[in-house]
Design a protein around this motif. Structure first.
Motif, PDB file in Angstrom:
ATOM      1  N   LYS A   1     -12.060 -26.594   8.911  1.00 25.12           N
ATOM      2  CA  LYS A   1     -11.571 -25.690   7.863  1.00 25.12           C
ATOM      3  C   LYS A   1     -10.057 -25.514   7.966  1.00 25.12           C
ATOM      4  CE  LYS A   1     -15.603 -22.686   7.126  1.00 25.12           C
ATOM      5  NZ  LYS A   1     -16.063 -21.277   7.220  1.00 25.12           N
ATOM      6  N   GLU A   2      -9.578 -25.295   9.184  1.00 29.78           N
ATOM      7  CA  GLU A   2      -8.145 -25.092   9.382  1.00 29.78           C
ATOM      8  C   GLU A   2      -7.358 -26.333   8.992  1.00 29.78           C
ATOM      9  OE1 GLU A   2      -7.496 -23.808  13.382  1.00 29.78           O
ATOM     10  OE2 GLU A   2      -8.667 -21.979  13.148  1.00 29.78           O
ATOM     11  N   THR A   3      -7.898 -27.492   9.317  1.00 30.96           N
ATOM     12  CA  THR A   3      -7.234 -28.746   8.931  1.00 30.96           C
ATOM     13  C   THR A   3      -7.159 -28.869   7.418  1.00 30.96           C
ATOM     14  OG1 THR A   3      -8.019 -29.845  10.940  1.00 30.96           O
ATOM     15  CG2 THR A   3      -7.294 -31.259   9.133  1.00 30.96           C
ATOM     16  N   LEU A   4      -8.260 -28.549   6.739  1.00 28.05           N
ATOM     17  CA  LEU A   4      -8.287 -28.629   5.276  1.00 28.05           C
ATOM     18  C   LEU A   4      -7.324 -27.624   4.648  1.00 28.05           C
ATOM     19  CD1 LEU A   4     -12.144 -29.024   4.728  1.00 28.05           C
ATOM     20  CD2 LEU A   4     -10.381 -30.787   4.420  1.00 28.05           C
ATOM     21  N   ILE A   5      -7.234 -26.434   5.222  1.00 29.16           N
ATOM     22  CA  ILE A   5      -6.288 -25.430   4.724  1.00 29.16           C
ATOM     23  C   ILE A   5      -4.857 -25.931   4.867  1.00 29.16           C
ATOM     24  CG2 ILE A   5      -5.334 -23.127   5.155  1.00 29.16           C
ATOM     25  CD1 ILE A   5      -8.175 -22.262   5.992  1.00 29.16           C
TER      26      ILE A   5
ATOM     27  N   LEU B   1      -5.104 -23.360  -4.161  1.00 33.26           N
ATOM     28  CA  LEU B   1      -5.149 -22.029  -3.574  1.00 33.26           C
ATOM     29  C   LEU B   1      -6.596 -21.555  -3.453  1.00 33.26           C
ATOM     30  CD1 LEU B   1      -3.106 -19.877  -2.597  1.00 33.26           C
ATOM     31  CD2 LEU B   1      -3.360 -18.767  -4.808  1.00 33.26           C
ATOM     32  N   PHE B   2      -7.414 -21.848  -4.462  1.00 32.51           N
ATOM     33  CA  PHE B   2      -8.836 -21.476  -4.409  1.00 32.51           C
ATOM     34  C   PHE B   2      -9.539 -22.210  -3.263  1.00 32.51           C
ATOM     35  CE2 PHE B   2     -13.301 -22.201  -5.728  1.00 32.51           C
ATOM     36  CZ  PHE B   2     -13.723 -20.880  -5.754  1.00 32.51           C
ATOM     37  N   PHE B   3      -9.196 -23.471  -3.067  1.00 35.03           N
ATOM     38  CA  PHE B   3      -9.787 -24.229  -1.964  1.00 35.03           C
ATOM     39  C   PHE B   3      -9.379 -23.626  -0.622  1.00 35.03           C
ATOM     40  CE2 PHE B   3     -10.505 -27.957   0.767  1.00 35.03           C
ATOM     41  CZ  PHE B   3     -11.790 -28.296   0.363  1.00 35.03           C
ATOM     42  N   ILE B   4      -8.112 -23.195  -0.514  1.00 39.26           N
ATOM     43  CA  ILE B   4      -7.649 -22.502   0.692  1.00 39.26           C
ATOM     44  C   ILE B   4      -8.448 -21.233   0.915  1.00 39.26           C
ATOM     45  CG2 ILE B   4      -5.715 -21.195   1.672  1.00 39.26           C
ATOM     46  CD1 ILE B   4      -3.844 -23.252   0.293  1.00 39.26           C
ATOM     47  N   ILE B   5      -8.696 -20.496  -0.163  1.00 43.17           N
ATOM     48  CA  ILE B   5      -9.431 -19.229  -0.077  1.00 43.17           C
ATOM     49  C   ILE B   5     -10.843 -19.439   0.451  1.00 43.17           C
ATOM     50  CG2 ILE B   5     -10.483 -17.391  -1.467  1.00 43.17           C
ATOM     51  CD1 ILE B   5      -7.918 -17.564  -3.252  1.00 43.17           C
ATOM     52  N   ILE B   6     -11.574 -20.395  -0.108  1.00 40.24           N
ATOM     53  CA  ILE B   6     -12.969 -20.566   0.310  1.00 40.24           C
ATOM     54  C   ILE B   6     -13.061 -21.139   1.728  1.00 40.24           C
ATOM     55  CG2 ILE B   6     -13.806 -20.793  -2.053  1.00 40.24           C
ATOM     56  CD1 ILE B   6     -14.034 -23.785  -1.629  1.00 40.24           C
ATOM     57  N   MET B   7     -12.046 -21.894   2.146  1.00 33.49           N
ATOM     58  CA  MET B   7     -12.030 -22.408   3.514  1.00 33.49           C
ATOM     59  C   MET B   7     -11.574 -21.343   4.513  1.00 33.49           C
ATOM     60  SD  MET B   7     -13.160 -25.517   3.774  1.00 33.49           S
ATOM     61  CE  MET B   7     -14.377 -25.185   2.479  1.00 33.49           C
ATOM     62  N   SER B   8     -10.983 -20.265   4.015  1.00 33.20           N
ATOM     63  CA  SER B   8     -10.475 -19.196   4.887  1.00 33.20           C
ATOM     64  C   SER B   8     -11.543 -18.173   5.258  1.00 33.20           C
ATOM     65  CB  SER B   8      -9.303 -18.474   4.216  1.00 33.20           C
ATOM     66  OG  SER B   8      -8.221 -19.345   3.979  1.00 33.20           O
ATOM     67  N   ILE B   9     -12.621 -18.120   4.509  1.00 31.45           N
ATOM     68  CA  ILE B   9     -13.663 -17.117   4.760  1.00 31.45           C
ATOM     69  C   ILE B   9     -14.379 -17.441   6.078  1.00 31.45           C
ATOM     70  CG2 ILE B   9     -15.702 -15.954   3.833  1.00 31.45           C
ATOM     71  CD1 ILE B   9     -14.891 -17.096   1.075  1.00 31.45           C
ATOM     72  N   ASN B  10     -14.396 -16.507   6.999  1.00 24.67           N
ATOM     73  CA  ASN B  10     -15.083 -16.734   8.287  1.00 24.67           C
ATOM     74  C   ASN B  10     -16.159 -15.698   8.586  1.00 24.67           C
ATOM     75  OD1 ASN B  10     -13.505 -14.513   8.866  1.00 24.67           O
ATOM     76  ND2 ASN B  10     -12.695 -15.335  10.788  1.00 24.67           N
TER      77      ASN B  10
END
Length: 451
Positions: free
Chosen positions: A27-31, A68-77
């Motif tokens: 996830k962090e890599t994708l962000i 930005l939306f992709f960053i958001i969904i990958m940020s949810i933990n």
């Protein structure tokens, strides 16, 4: 904003049931990759080398919000919950966006401003909400700064390999790299230096790379001879030194002394290198000038009658009035101030300034430009946002209890933005890197307690 929070929860929690299966490292890599894309997009948009030059503000917002939306969904933990947001900044932020929407239905305010309003009202608050639930802002800023340092380092190397320094004679001795304006190169340098300084105090791995990127950003800033960039870098460096001493003076004196000596040597070395290159460019400009060929491209040609010029002459203030020092901004500001009213003015694309016999896109001052387009109330609202965040930046640097590295990143990002905002139109986050950095850096001011 509670209505928005419930909306975000309704949309994002079901998505989290899927994304929670993805390992955090991935996830962090994708962000990070998404942030790399956002900063690269801005280089493409402001470059003469790429086909994206001239893309509309609305299209920029659309593309930016997808990533930005992709960053958001990958940020949810974790499962998202309602947060307390009865704070000054969210109220001002939402007011600013709503007024733009309302006024845009009364008269045109300029291309891209409705998209900007939706970005302000929905996209970035969603990001703030997700990271407000997470709370680990050092991680957010680590991912952002690594993306910036990577993009900046690769961009500087690309410019060295593909754009000779001699091309600076086409901009009166100011080097622009691939950018369509030396000021944009300076803009890149200011945020890359900010990111590098943050990583120097927050990272131990690959720290020598961050020193190198920091030095390159300083060198290219000198080559661009961008006054705004040099001013923002100067203030940013002062903030860094004060904060770094505050955090390390008691328990880490050895680390403090070692890193400060290294930074000083880096600054001196790359400053000398930048000045020496600029001197060679100045000497070259006595022998060469530019000429447009039949295909409208610029080429260097011999010219025996060229008067010697030095790009650093633009930094001198002797025998210059305020309007000359400000490159005509004073006249533009006076024009805009005369025409400010309650609901703003109709703006399609450009504004004709009679005193300069010139069409300008904006006021070269963000609060003033907003006031002209959307009314004096909204201009004041944005000015209060800048003053509020600017005061927070000073508190984070000088306040004894603020020792986490992300406070330094917030302070440096805010001050860079405020400097640019006073001298340029700094409002579109997916057009201008200092603006995007500002929009990201203020995230803790929305939901974090005791800040």
């Amino acid at each position: 904003m509670n209505i928005l929070q419930n909306f975000f929860i309704l949309i994002l929690n079901p998505i989290y049931t899927i994304t929670k299966k993805i390992p955090e490292k991935i996830k962090e890599t994708l962000i990070t990759v998404c942030f790399i894309y956002l900063f690269l997009m801005q280089i493409f948009i402001n470059s003469n080398f790429f086909i994206w030059d001239g893309i509309s503000f609305t299209s920029q917002a659309f593309l930016g919000c997808i990533f930005l939306f992709f960053i958001i969904i990958m940020s949810i933990n974790k499962k998202l919950e309602l947060l307390n947001n009865f704070r000054v900044l969210p109220t001002l932020w939402m007011t600013f966006g709503v007024i733009i929407i309302i006024v845009s239905f009364i008269h045109p305010v300029g291309e891209g401003f409705r998209a900007l309003a939706l970005t302000v009202l929905i996209a970035f608050p969603c990001l703030y909400f997700v990271w407000g639930n997470r709370g680990d802002y050092n991680k957010l800023f680590e991912l952002i700064t690594k993306a910036i340092a990577f993009v900046g380092g690769m961009y500087f190397i690309f410019c060295i390999l593909t754009v000779p320094f001699e091309t600076a004679v086409t901009h009166a001795g100011r080097y622009a790299g691939t950018a369509n304006n030396p000021n944009f190169l300076g803009m890149i340098c200011s945020i890359v230096l900010c990111a590098s300084l943050y990583l120097i105090i927050n990272e131990t791995k690959y720290i020598w790379l961050y020193y190198a990127v920091c030095g390159l950003s300083l060198m290219f800033s000198i080559l661009s001879v961008s006054r705004t960039s040099i001013l923002s870098i100067l203030i940013t460096t002062i903030f860094f030194i004060i904060f770094y001493f505050k955090v390390n003076i008691v328990n880490n004196k050895k680390k403090l002394i070692l890193n400060m000596i290294t930074i000083i040597l880096i600054f001196i070395s790359f400053s000398i290198l930048g000045l020496s290159i600029n001197k060679s460019i100045s000497n070259l400009s006595t022998e060469y000038t530019t000429n447009k060929t039949n295909d409208s491209t610029k080429k260097l040609i011999k010219n025996k009658n060229v008067t010697k010029t030095n790009a650093f002459d633009r930094l001198k203030i002797e025998d210059k009035d305020l309007n000359t020092i400000s490159s005509g901004r004073l006249t533009i500001w006076k024009y805009y101030l005369k025409h400010i009213n309650l609901i703003g003015n109709k703006v399609i694309k450009t504004v004709y300034v009679k005193d300069l016999n010139l069409k300008v896109y904006g006021a070269h001052n963000t609060p003033l430009d907003i006031a002209y387009r959307t009314g004096v109330i909204n201009g004041v609202v944005w000015l209060i946002i800048e003053i509020f965040t600017g005061l927070k930046a000073l508190i984070f640097v000088f306040g004894k209890k603020y020792k986490e590295p992300y406070y330094l990143f917030m302070s440096m990002s805010i001050i860079i933005f405020c400097v640019y905002s006073m001298l340029e139109i700094a409002i579109f986050p997916f057009k201008s890197q200092p603006v995007l950095l500002f929009y990201l850096a203020i995230s803790p001011l929305f939901f974090k307690k005791d800040i």
